[in-house]
Design a protein around this motif. Sequence first.
Motif, short mmCIF file in Angstrom:
data_model
loop_
_atom_site.label_atom_id
_atom_site.label_comp_id
_atom_site.label_asym_id
_atom_site.label_seq_id
_atom_site.Cartn_x
_atom_site.Cartn_y
_atom_site.Cartn_z
N ILE A 97 0.84 -1.20 0.00
CA ILE A 97 0.00 0.00 0.00
C ILE A 97 0.87 1.25 0.00
O ILE A 97 0.53 2.26 -0.58
N ASN A 98 2.03 1.18 0.64
CA ASN A 98 2.95 2.32 0.64
C ASN A 98 3.31 2.76 -0.77
O ASN A 98 3.56 3.95 -1.02
N GLY A 100 1.29 2.37 -3.28
CA GLY A 100 0.05 2.59 -4.01
C GLY A 100 -0.56 1.36 -4.64
O GLY A 100 -1.39 1.47 -5.54
N ALA A 101 -0.14 0.19 -4.19
CA ALA A 101 -0.70 -1.03 -4.76
C ALA A 101 -2.13 -1.22 -4.28
O ALA A 101 -2.52 -0.76 -3.22
N GLU A 102 -2.90 -1.93 -5.07
CA GLU A 102 -4.26 -2.24 -4.67
C GLU A 102 -4.27 -3.29 -3.59
O GLU A 102 -3.32 -4.05 -3.41
N ARG B 31 -3.01 8.56 -0.12
CA ARG B 31 -3.45 7.35 -0.80
C ARG B 31 -4.85 7.00 -0.31
O ARG B 31 -5.06 6.76 0.88
N TYR B 33 -8.54 4.80 -1.36
CA TYR B 33 -9.10 3.70 -2.14
C TYR B 33 -10.62 3.75 -2.06
O TYR B 33 -11.19 4.03 -0.99
N TYR B 35 -14.01 1.25 -2.83
CA TYR B 35 -14.45 -0.10 -3.07
C TYR B 35 -15.97 -0.12 -3.21
O TYR B 35 -16.66 0.72 -2.63
N SER B 45 -12.45 -3.62 -5.87
CA SER B 45 -11.70 -2.37 -5.99
C SER B 45 -12.23 -1.54 -7.15
O SER B 45 -12.41 -2.03 -8.26
N VAL B 48 -7.98 3.70 -7.08
CA VAL B 48 -6.87 4.01 -6.18
C VAL B 48 -6.38 5.40 -6.53
O VAL B 48 -5.99 5.66 -7.67
N LEU B 50 -3.73 8.38 -5.71
CA LEU B 50 -2.40 8.37 -5.11
C LEU B 50 -1.76 9.73 -4.95
O LEU B 50 -0.59 9.81 -4.55
N GLY B 95 3.43 5.17 7.43
CA GLY B 95 4.20 4.26 8.25
C GLY B 95 4.85 3.19 7.40
O GLY B 95 4.52 3.02 6.23
N SER B 98 2.22 0.14 6.00
CA SER B 98 0.95 0.86 6.07
C SER B 98 -0.22 -0.06 5.83
O SER B 98 -0.09 -1.14 5.23
#
Lengths: 114, 112
Positions: A97-98, A100-102, B31, B33, B35, B45, B48, B50, B95, B98
């Motif tokens: 996720i860091n 930007g992955a789904e 970021r 998302y 759904y 999904s 996304v 970003l 983090g 994350s």
Amino acid sequence: DAGITQSPRHKVTETGTPVTLRCHQTENHRYMYWYRQDPGHGLRLIHYSYGVKDTDKGEVSDGYSVSRSKTEDFLLTLESATSSQTSVYFCAISESINRGAEQFFGPGTRLTVL
Amino acid sequence: ELKVEQNPLFLSMQEGKNYTIYCNYSTTSDRLYWYRQDPGKSLESLFVLLSNGAVKQEGRLMASLDTKARLSTLHITAAVHDLSATYFCAVANTGANSKLTFGKGITLSVRP
């Protein structure tokens, strides 16, 4: 569809019994997650894993433990099931996720604790 | 602690009309998302997002992200029955490892 399976898909158990739910992926993704979904609460993270044998707690981890001995499998255990753990449990996977992955979700397991 | 709010929680839409739903979050993140969940099904999904100003469109749905306002919008153009579902937004915590924090979801119902 991302290759994620959960087993069992449905389970009815009694208070005080141990329960293990399994999540299996064929995508070789690093991250795996366990969520629970309850009406009015959305999805809440229970535990997650960022690699084999690397796990961390989420926001609702009390009463749950996890293990990940292989990249493809992430197990969620209720040591002594309670009625408050009646819920739908979703497993999810992600590359990162860091970056930007789904995050992809499994089909879910409906657990009823009587 | 990151909090994600969606509003409204339920929206009855008329076929053919346009609507916008909102997702607010409490701490810095770039970021986000979206759904979709049909009753009894898993989460699918949609988008996304970003970066600040990101806009994505798929069919009648368009999502955007304003990181300064900590706000994402999902715009629905000419609603149709097939869009009836629950829509969740989720925000990535910052983090090293994350994870996502989800809103409670907005249930959309499209009526003729």
